[in-house]
Design a protein around this motif. Sequence first.
Motif, PDB file in Angstrom:
ATOM      1  N   ASP A  64      -5.113   8.688   8.587  1.00 42.72           N
ATOM      2  CA  ASP A  64      -4.689   8.772   7.195  1.00 42.72           C
ATOM      3  C   ASP A  64      -3.245   8.296   7.113  1.00 42.72           C
ATOM      4  OD1 ASP A  64      -4.377   9.235   4.532  1.00 42.72           O
ATOM      5  OD2 ASP A  64      -4.285  11.420   4.693  1.00 42.72           O
ATOM      6  N   GLU A  65      -3.071   6.986   6.937  1.00 46.34           N
ATOM      7  CA  GLU A  65      -1.736   6.397   6.977  1.00 46.34           C
ATOM      8  C   GLU A  65      -1.225   5.968   5.614  1.00 46.34           C
ATOM      9  OE1 GLU A  65      -1.393   3.370   9.949  1.00 46.34           O
ATOM     10  OE2 GLU A  65      -2.261   4.612  11.538  1.00 46.34           O
ATOM     11  N   VAL A  66      -1.849   6.430   4.531  1.00 45.23           N
ATOM     12  CA  VAL A  66      -1.352   6.112   3.193  1.00 45.23           C
ATOM     13  C   VAL A  66      -1.183   7.396   2.396  1.00 45.23           C
ATOM     14  CG1 VAL A  66      -2.471   3.843   3.208  1.00 45.23           C
ATOM     15  CG2 VAL A  66      -3.645   5.787   2.171  1.00 45.23           C
ATOM     16  N   SER A  67      -0.428   7.309   1.319  1.00 42.94           N
ATOM     17  CA  SER A  67      -0.172   8.479   0.481  1.00 42.94           C
ATOM     18  C   SER A  67      -1.405   8.852  -0.333  1.00 42.94           C
ATOM     19  CB  SER A  67       0.989   8.173  -0.475  1.00 42.94           C
ATOM     20  OG  SER A  67       0.606   7.174  -1.414  1.00 42.94           O
ATOM     21  N   PHE A  68      -1.382  10.067  -0.871  1.00 41.33           N
ATOM     22  CA  PHE A  68      -2.474  10.544  -1.714  1.00 41.33           C
ATOM     23  C   PHE A  68      -2.691   9.615  -2.901  1.00 41.33           C
ATOM     24  CE2 PHE A  68      -3.769  12.943  -5.500  1.00 41.33           C
ATOM     25  CZ  PHE A  68      -4.980  13.481  -5.076  1.00 41.33           C
ATOM     26  N   PHE A  69      -1.608   9.255  -3.585  1.00 41.61           N
ATOM     27  CA  PHE A  69      -1.717   8.370  -4.748  1.00 41.61           C
ATOM     28  C   PHE A  69      -2.327   7.037  -4.349  1.00 41.61           C
ATOM     29  CE2 PHE A  69       0.065   4.963  -7.393  1.00 41.61           C
ATOM     30  CZ  PHE A  69      -0.341   5.384  -8.655  1.00 41.61           C
ATOM     31  N   GLN A  70      -1.898   6.483  -3.225  1.00 42.33           N
ATOM     32  CA  GLN A  70      -2.389   5.161  -2.813  1.00 42.33           C
ATOM     33  C   GLN A  70      -3.864   5.196  -2.454  1.00 42.33           C
ATOM     34  OE1 GLN A  70      -0.125   3.308   0.304  1.00 42.33           O
ATOM     35  NE2 GLN A  70      -1.346   1.437   0.289  1.00 42.33           N
ATOM     36  N   TYR A  71      -4.296   6.242  -1.741  1.00 43.92           N
ATOM     37  CA  TYR A  71      -5.713   6.222  -1.359  1.00 43.92           C
ATOM     38  C   TYR A  71      -6.628   6.520  -2.537  1.00 43.92           C
ATOM     39  CZ  TYR A  71      -6.302  11.367  -0.385  1.00 43.92           C
ATOM     40  OH  TYR A  71      -6.418  12.729  -0.447  1.00 43.92           O
ATOM     41  N   MET A 117      -8.869   7.001   6.343  1.00 40.21           N
ATOM     42  CA  MET A 117     -10.224   7.478   6.121  1.00 40.21           C
ATOM     43  C   MET A 117     -10.417   8.030   4.711  1.00 40.21           C
ATOM     44  SD  MET A 117     -13.303   7.847   6.956  1.00 40.21           S
ATOM     45  CE  MET A 117     -13.018   6.882   8.433  1.00 40.21           C
ATOM     46  N   PRO A 118      -9.453   8.812   4.161  1.00 40.44           N
ATOM     47  CA  PRO A 118      -9.641   9.254   2.765  1.00 40.44           C
ATOM     48  C   PRO A 118      -9.809   8.102   1.789  1.00 40.44           C
ATOM     49  CG  PRO A 118      -7.909  10.532   3.809  1.00 40.44           C
ATOM     50  CD  PRO A 118      -8.269   9.437   4.773  1.00 40.44           C
ATOM     51  N   LEU A 119      -9.121   6.986   2.033  1.00 44.63           N
ATOM     52  CA  LEU A 119      -9.213   5.838   1.139  1.00 44.63           C
ATOM     53  C   LEU A 119     -10.631   5.264   1.126  1.00 44.63           C
ATOM     54  CD1 LEU A 119      -6.568   3.033   0.795  1.00 44.63           C
ATOM     55  CD2 LEU A 119      -8.986   2.487   0.782  1.00 44.63           C
ATOM     56  N   VAL A 120     -11.229   5.059   2.307  1.00 50.42           N
ATOM     57  CA  VAL A 120     -12.580   4.482   2.331  1.00 50.42           C
ATOM     58  C   VAL A 120     -13.618   5.488   1.832  1.00 50.42           C
ATOM     59  CG1 VAL A 120     -12.118   2.719   4.067  1.00 50.42           C
ATOM     60  CG2 VAL A 120     -12.833   4.975   4.813  1.00 50.42           C
ATOM     61  N   ILE A 121     -13.362   6.767   2.023  1.00 49.27           N
ATOM     62  CA  ILE A 121     -14.274   7.783   1.479  1.00 49.27           C
ATOM     63  C   ILE A 121     -14.254   7.743  -0.046  1.00 49.27           C
ATOM     64  CG2 ILE A 121     -14.627  10.271   1.190  1.00 49.27           C
ATOM     65  CD1 ILE A 121     -13.841  10.616   4.135  1.00 49.27           C
TER      66      ILE A 121
END
Length: 203
Positions: free
Chosen positions: A54-61, A182-186
């Motif tokens: 998880d290498e991006v911020s909450f807003f970005q993902y 992983m949160p982004l692709v989810i």
Amino acid sequence: MKKLIQDPRILIGLALAHVLLFFSFHDRTIFWYIFSGSVLILIAYAMLQEEVDDEVSFFQYIVSGTLGGLLLYFIFWLGIQGFRLLHLPIETSLNNLYKWFAPSLFWQYLALILVAAPGEELFWRGFIQKRLGKKFKPSLSVLTASILYASVHIYSGSFLLILAALLSGLAWGTLYLWKKSMPLVIVSHIIFDLMMFIILPLH
């Protein structure tokens, strides 16, 4: 191929996925019961093998994931329209796909969003693709993981579903490789599923 065979964790995971998906697709009347349990087992296996990136911020993902899911849906929509414009025999296959495997009960929609979408990403991108990336070039790891992801859908008996799995696997694999989140692709997978099965189904 030799590097793949030499990794027992991948081989065990793939064997497990094929067995579970074989039984999931075997009886369409209880598909969602078996499939939901199967994905939970795959989540547990994946979480024991690899850490979650998880290498991006909450807003970005949230934003990037939503845009990615909408873009992928739009690509699929264009593809279906192209089939129809060319008068290719797509309607029966598409209608059968929705009839056989689309959620229809409230708990099935919950399973789709809370279990299936996150679970498939955790296993196929977060475990299989990530582990392949330690042995192959990034582009080859995305391609190989996508083919393997599509391969477990052969038990559905639907060429359309196999093709959809391959194309979506390539999209989510590329997104995961690019953003390492992983949160982004989810989120992308969830948005795609919401569009496909709830908001604007393609059939």
